[in-house]
Scaffold this motif. Structure first.
Motif, PDB file in Angstrom:
ATOM      1  N   VAL A  68      10.269  -8.165 -11.208  1.00  0.00           N
ATOM      2  CA  VAL A  68      10.504  -8.813  -9.916  1.00  0.00           C
ATOM      3  C   VAL A  68      11.998  -9.111  -9.822  1.00  0.00           C
ATOM      4  O   VAL A  68      12.695  -9.200 -10.837  1.00  0.00           O
ATOM      5  CB  VAL A  68       9.685 -10.114  -9.748  1.00  0.00           C
ATOM      6  CG1 VAL A  68       8.194  -9.822  -9.784  1.00  0.00           C
ATOM      7  CG2 VAL A  68      10.053 -11.137 -10.818  1.00  0.00           C
ATOM      8  N   GLU A  72      13.161 -13.870  -6.508  1.00  0.00           N
ATOM      9  CA  GLU A  72      11.756 -14.278  -6.397  1.00  0.00           C
ATOM     10  C   GLU A  72      11.169 -14.715  -7.736  1.00  0.00           C
ATOM     11  O   GLU A  72       9.963 -14.927  -7.846  1.00  0.00           O
ATOM     12  CB  GLU A  72      10.922 -13.135  -5.803  1.00  0.00           C
ATOM     13  CG  GLU A  72      11.005 -11.833  -6.571  1.00  0.00           C
ATOM     14  CD  GLU A  72      10.226 -10.708  -5.899  1.00  0.00           C
ATOM     15  OE1 GLU A  72       9.242 -10.996  -5.184  1.00  0.00           O
ATOM     16  OE2 GLU A  72      10.610  -9.545  -6.078  1.00  0.00           O
ATOM     17  N   VAL A 377      -1.081  -5.001  -1.203  1.00  0.00           N
ATOM     18  CA  VAL A 377       0.344  -5.145  -1.513  1.00  0.00           C
ATOM     19  C   VAL A 377       0.563  -4.734  -2.958  1.00  0.00           C
ATOM     20  O   VAL A 377       0.002  -5.326  -3.876  1.00  0.00           O
ATOM     21  CB  VAL A 377       0.821  -6.600  -1.289  1.00  0.00           C
ATOM     22  CG1 VAL A 377       2.320  -6.708  -1.556  1.00  0.00           C
ATOM     23  CG2 VAL A 377       0.496  -7.048   0.132  1.00  0.00           C
ATOM     24  N   ARG A 379       3.620  -2.682  -5.792  1.00  0.00           N
ATOM     25  CA  ARG A 379       5.018  -2.319  -6.010  1.00  0.00           C
ATOM     26  C   ARG A 379       5.076  -1.027  -6.808  1.00  0.00           C
ATOM     27  O   ARG A 379       4.205  -0.773  -7.648  1.00  0.00           O
ATOM     28  CB  ARG A 379       5.747  -3.439  -6.750  1.00  0.00           C
ATOM     29  CG  ARG A 379       5.684  -4.749  -6.000  1.00  0.00           C
ATOM     30  CD  ARG A 379       6.485  -5.836  -6.645  1.00  0.00           C
ATOM     31  NE  ARG A 379       6.404  -7.076  -5.864  1.00  0.00           N
ATOM     32  CZ  ARG A 379       7.372  -7.962  -5.767  1.00  0.00           C
ATOM     33  NH1 ARG A 379       8.525  -7.768  -6.403  1.00  0.00           N
ATOM     34  NH2 ARG A 379       7.224  -9.059  -5.041  1.00  0.00           N
ATOM     35  N   HIS A 466       2.234 -13.204  -7.002  1.00  0.00           N
ATOM     36  CA  HIS A 466       2.649 -13.949  -5.817  1.00  0.00           C
ATOM     37  C   HIS A 466       2.621 -13.117  -4.539  1.00  0.00           C
ATOM     38  O   HIS A 466       2.828 -13.651  -3.449  1.00  0.00           O
ATOM     39  CB  HIS A 466       4.046 -14.545  -6.020  1.00  0.00           C
ATOM     40  CG  HIS A 466       5.126 -13.526  -6.251  1.00  0.00           C
ATOM     41  ND1 HIS A 466       5.221 -12.806  -7.409  1.00  0.00           N
ATOM     42  CD2 HIS A 466       6.151 -13.118  -5.473  1.00  0.00           C
ATOM     43  CE1 HIS A 466       6.271 -11.997  -7.347  1.00  0.00           C
ATOM     44  NE2 HIS A 466       6.850 -12.165  -6.180  1.00  0.00           N
ATOM     45  N   ASP A 467       2.360 -11.815  -4.635  1.00  0.00           N
ATOM     46  CA  ASP A 467       2.308 -10.995  -3.430  1.00  0.00           C
ATOM     47  C   ASP A 467       1.066 -11.279  -2.594  1.00  0.00           C
ATOM     48  O   ASP A 467       1.113 -11.231  -1.359  1.00  0.00           O
ATOM     49  CB  ASP A 467       2.354  -9.509  -3.795  1.00  0.00           C
ATOM     50  CG  ASP A 467       3.761  -9.040  -4.122  1.00  0.00           C
ATOM     51  OD1 ASP A 467       4.713  -9.762  -3.760  1.00  0.00           O
ATOM     52  OD2 ASP A 467       3.915  -7.973  -4.729  1.00  0.00           O
ATOM     53  N   GLN A 468      -0.056 -11.551  -3.242  1.00  0.00           N
ATOM     54  CA  GLN A 468      -1.289 -11.825  -2.492  1.00  0.00           C
ATOM     55  C   GLN A 468      -2.185 -12.808  -3.233  1.00  0.00           C
ATOM     56  O   GLN A 468      -3.416 -12.700  -3.167  1.00  0.00           O
ATOM     57  CB  GLN A 468      -2.030 -10.519  -2.193  1.00  0.00           C
ATOM     58  CG  GLN A 468      -2.229  -9.637  -3.393  1.00  0.00           C
ATOM     59  CD  GLN A 468      -2.355  -8.177  -3.011  1.00  0.00           C
ATOM     60  OE1 GLN A 468      -2.670  -7.834  -1.873  1.00  0.00           O
ATOM     61  NE2 GLN A 468      -2.114  -7.296  -3.963  1.00  0.00           N
TER      62      GLN A 468
END
Length: 833
Positions: A68, A72, A377, A379, A466-468
């Motif tokens: 990350v 963030e 979501v 990455r 922490h994305d969803q």
């Protein structure tokens, strides 16, 4: 139809399920302060205390890896150190899946939105946007909210009941992702290599059953494997709720999972054309959810914070490659494999995928699935990372100290290149010199140049918490384009142990080589000491090597007796036994090869089978004979008869022919159970239909089956036993009294059916239960919790049913009161006399 998903659980499985992982977020009494006398201390004891969630090594490691951005990082850590919300999935193959989804959407969600909690609106229940058809849900509420909000309390009880029945499955949200990228179809053969605890296996079974009609089975099957015996019990517990005839649960090492290849010699001389139809057990889809360090599960297993270290991932790297290569070797050309972990570590993720691609050359492609599940979501994967070994940051294999080559192998680095030191250094070291710099101390990042992989690893996906508001997961989708290349052994003799380990890995990637080498001991110790205490989705590796069974010399007869007293069937040629036939270079193994595991035997007792067919009037269109198995070699003492699909039947026949290479822990759908209580009675058939098998066989039954009005059907569920004369519909009571003694099936009459109709129409909406016809009454043969759940489903589905159920329960209470008063009066009269 009859409620697929209802399944009974053995005593052992229930005990193992209860003895599962403890909730480590809940502080134990032993952790409370010593002084508990003051009011302030008591208040502290009653309040929630967070688990220690600090690990300097973790922060340093992942900051350097850059999973990350620095901006963030604080948000990432804050979410990672908070409890994980619960998630669950509706069983899409359940008869009541649409009813449950509507109840969630129209009842619980709307009530909570209207009520709120603590004066503010809450989002305690919501569907996961990325999961198809609103079949997966997220729930996040505290115990305080549960106590104060009646809707949440009712929802909590709803969850417990439906999960027990099998209509929903509690599963971490990110754990639901890998099966969705496999593109599973009903005809596929699927291998789940490290399957326990079984939530993903259950999900795969749901997918192959989605388009299946009542009374039929999909053409595909799932083999769910796990190394740990106890976790196999948990896997069986989970999948039993699915009630499927298309599943085999095995207990083999994933990196040595048998290919079950039928030798040419045996197939030419001893096997019929039908048996040759499956010459090797290969799969259309493989789910490779490997054992890992499990730091993606820190939110639900916070005790892992204090145990985490970079060495956990390093120690598992080789094992993960071995399992992935074995999965690809068992994959059909054109098939897909998903490699996944619940770890964020690139050494366990991108490094493994990169090494697998290098070993496979152009025969395997890493697919770009960025356009699938657009609401999820995720990455992209990393193309550069570092390796940390003994406190040292390593950017390339050339930076590894020579005596640490076994701890930091070339495949861990982005390029995968091996650095071979000059010969002079080797000679000098052998003479006692010291040609290597001291790298045990911390090195600066400026001292080394970072490698970058030339492979398209950005096609991998990493899910971060922490994305969803979820756990963390890594997923890569691989497709096999051609057979794997045969990797030759290194002709040069290596002087160190790492060369031998690299050689072992090369053999495992070759599908034509049987895997017999032992697993690296360091990987095992790390798995048992760390990953074993992570969350339930982490797959474990056994502490001890599985004892290898020695092939048994067979006598020249059709059956031989083993040490445990079981009879073992031998392959025959032209009606005569041939003990000299072998599979490859091995003698053909007999039944009972696996110590402590019941054999899998085809049930061919013609007398029993014919009595079942005649008693229930099973029509000829149903594939019955040849599809029954048991786990007891003595036909006279068989307690349960299981039904298997054609695909499972073919796999079992192949497994027998190749010498029982699969160690089978569970297989088949329990279809019939011996009713021991009727021994010597007038019942013409000793076997009753089990609740699990009823939905499959129901459309093919022509005898011992009756329609019941809603009132009488609900009365049976409520009272459990009813005398024939007490049924509301007298005609139904009379018909029930004329049935043969033994098991029968009662079907809920639909609104458009005539009560007096003798024809029973069966479709996907048909609701039926098994009963026992006695001399003067009809008794339900369904567990109390199944009766309760079915009454709940009927009350939610139809307002008219809800009123009938309410009246029936009220009448039951009044009857009990009257019976009690009658007993009391009788006792008083007896006392007066």
């Amino acid at each position: 139809m009859g409620g697929r998903g209802r399944g009974s659980k053995s005593r052992t499985q229930r005990k193992h399920f209860r003895d599962g992982r403890e909730n480590v977020w809940k502080r134990s009494k032993s952790d409370s302060p010593a002084d508990g006398n003051s009011a302030a201390t008591a208040a502290v004891d009653r309040s929630w205390q967070p688990f220690a969630t600090q690990n300097t090594a973790f922060d340093e490691y992942y900051k350097e890896q850059g999973i990350v951005s620095p901006e963030e990082w604080d948000t990432f850590v804050e979410v990672l150190r908070s409890p994980l919300p619960a998630a669950f999935r509706i069983n899409s193959s359940s008869q009541f899946s649409s009813d449950i989804r509507q109840q969630l959407e129209n009842d619980f969600t709307k009530c909570l939105q209207a009520e709120g909690a603590d004066g503010a609106e809450i989002e305690a229940i919501r569907p996961l946007a990325w999961y198809p058809d609103n079949l997966a849900w997220h729930s996040n509420y505290s115990r305080m909210q549960l106590r104060k909000n009646q809707t949440l309390e009712r929802f909590h009880e709803f969850l417990k009941l439906e999960n027990e029945i099998g209509n929903i499955t509690r599963q971490e949200a990110v754990s639901m992702v890998p099966p969705l990228f496999l593109d599973v179809r009903p005809e596929h053969f699927i291998l789940d290599m490290c399957a326990a605890p079984g939530s993903k296996t259950f999900q795969l079974l749901e997918i192959i059953y989605q388009s299946t009609k009542p009374g039929s089975l999909p053409d595909g099957m799932v083999i769910a494997n796990d190394l740990d015996v106890q976790r196999c019990n948990l896997l069986i517990h989970q999948t039993k709720r699915m009630c499927t005839a298309n599943l085999i649960v095995t207990n083999n090492e994933a990196q040595q999972f048998p290919g079950c290849r039928l030798s040419k010699a045996l197939s030419k001389h001893s096997v019929s054309e039908h048996e040759q139809s499956m010459g090797q057990l290969l799969f259309n889809r493989v789910l490779c959810d490997v054992p890992c360090s499990g730091d993606g599960t820190l939110r639900k297993a916070p005790d892992l914070w204090r145990k985490w270290s970079p060495g956990m991932g390093n120690g598992l790297h080789n094992l993960q490659i071995q399992i992935a290569m074995r999965g690809l070797a068992l994959l059909k050309v054109g098939g897909k494999m998903v490699y996944s972990t619940c770890s964020m570590n690139p050494v366990e993720n991108e490094a493994v995928v990169a090494e697998v691609l290098r070993k496979c050359g152009g025969s395997v492609e890493l697919l770009d699935v960025s356009n699938e599940l657009p609401d999820l979501v995720r990455r992209p994967g990393l193309r550069k990372w570092k390796v940390r070994d003994r406190g040292v940051w390593l950017a390339s294999h050339k930076d590894v100290v020579k005596n640490r080559h076994f701890g930091a192998v070339p495949g861990m680095f982005p390029s995968g290149r091996t650095y071979v030191p000059p010969i002079e250094k080797d000679i000098k070291n052998e003479n006692g010199g010291n040609s290597e710099p001291n790298q045990e101390l911390e090195t600066s990042n400026e001292d080394v140049d970072e490698e970058t992989s030339d492979l398209p690893l950005e096609r991998c996906m990493r899910i971060v918490p922490h994305d969803q508001n979820s756990g963390a997961f890594f997923i890569a989708v691989l497709q096999k384009l051609s057979p794997l290349p045969a990797i030759p052994e290194n002709p040069k003799k290596q002087k160190n142990s790492i060369a031998k380990k690299d050689e072992t890995q090369e053999k495992i990637s070759d599908p034509s080589v049987e895997d017999t080498d032992e697993q690296e001991q360091e990987s095992k110790s790390i798995v048992m000491e760390s990953a074993s205490e992570a969350a339930s989705d982490i797959d474990l590796v056994d502490n001890e090597e599985e004892k290898k069974d020695v092939p048994m010399e067979v006598a020249p007869c059709d059956k031989v007796s083993t040490e445990n007293g079981l009879e073992d069937t031998q392959v025959t040629v032209n009606g005569k036994s041939d003990p000299e036939k072998a599979v490859g270079e091995r003698k053909l193994q007999m039944q009972g090869r696996w110590k402590g595991v019941d054999p899998v035997l085809f049930f061919n007792d013609e007398a029993t089978i014919n009595s079942i067919i005649e008693f229930y009037g099973i029509d000829e269109s149903f594939p019955f004979k040849g599809h029954l198995i048991s786990r007891n070699s003595d036909d006279n003492h068989v307690k349960r008869i299981y039904y298997i699909s054609k695909s499972v039947k073919d796999a079992l026949e192949l497994n027998i022919l190749v010498g029982q290479q699969l160690k089978i822990a569970s297989v088949g759908l329990k279809m019939f159970e011996r009713q021991t209580a009727i021994a010597g009675s007038d019942a013409p058939c000793a076997f009753r239909i089990s609740s699990e098998g009823l939905p499959l066989i129901l459309p093919h039954i022509t005898k011992q089956i009756l329609n019941a009005s809603p009132v009488d059907f609900i009365h049976i569920l409520t009272y459990k036993t009813i005398k024939f004369r007490d049924f509301v519909d007298a005609a139904f009571g009379e018909k029930a009294s004329k049935l043969m003694m033994g098991c029968c099936v009662i079907v809920l009459k639909k609104d458009d059916d005539q009560v007096s109709s003798d024809t029973v129409k069966v479709d996907a909406s048909t609701i039926a239960i098994g009963c026992w016809k006695g001399r003067g009454s009809l008794s339900v043969m369904v567990t109390a919790i199944d009766c309760q759940e079915l009454l709940e489903r009927l009350s939610v589905r139809d307002e008219g049913m809800k009123e009938i159920i309410a009246r029936s329960k009220e009448s039951k209470v009044l009857n009990r009161k009257d019976e009690k008063e009658e007993v009391e009066v009788t006792e008083e009269l007896a006392a007066e006399q």
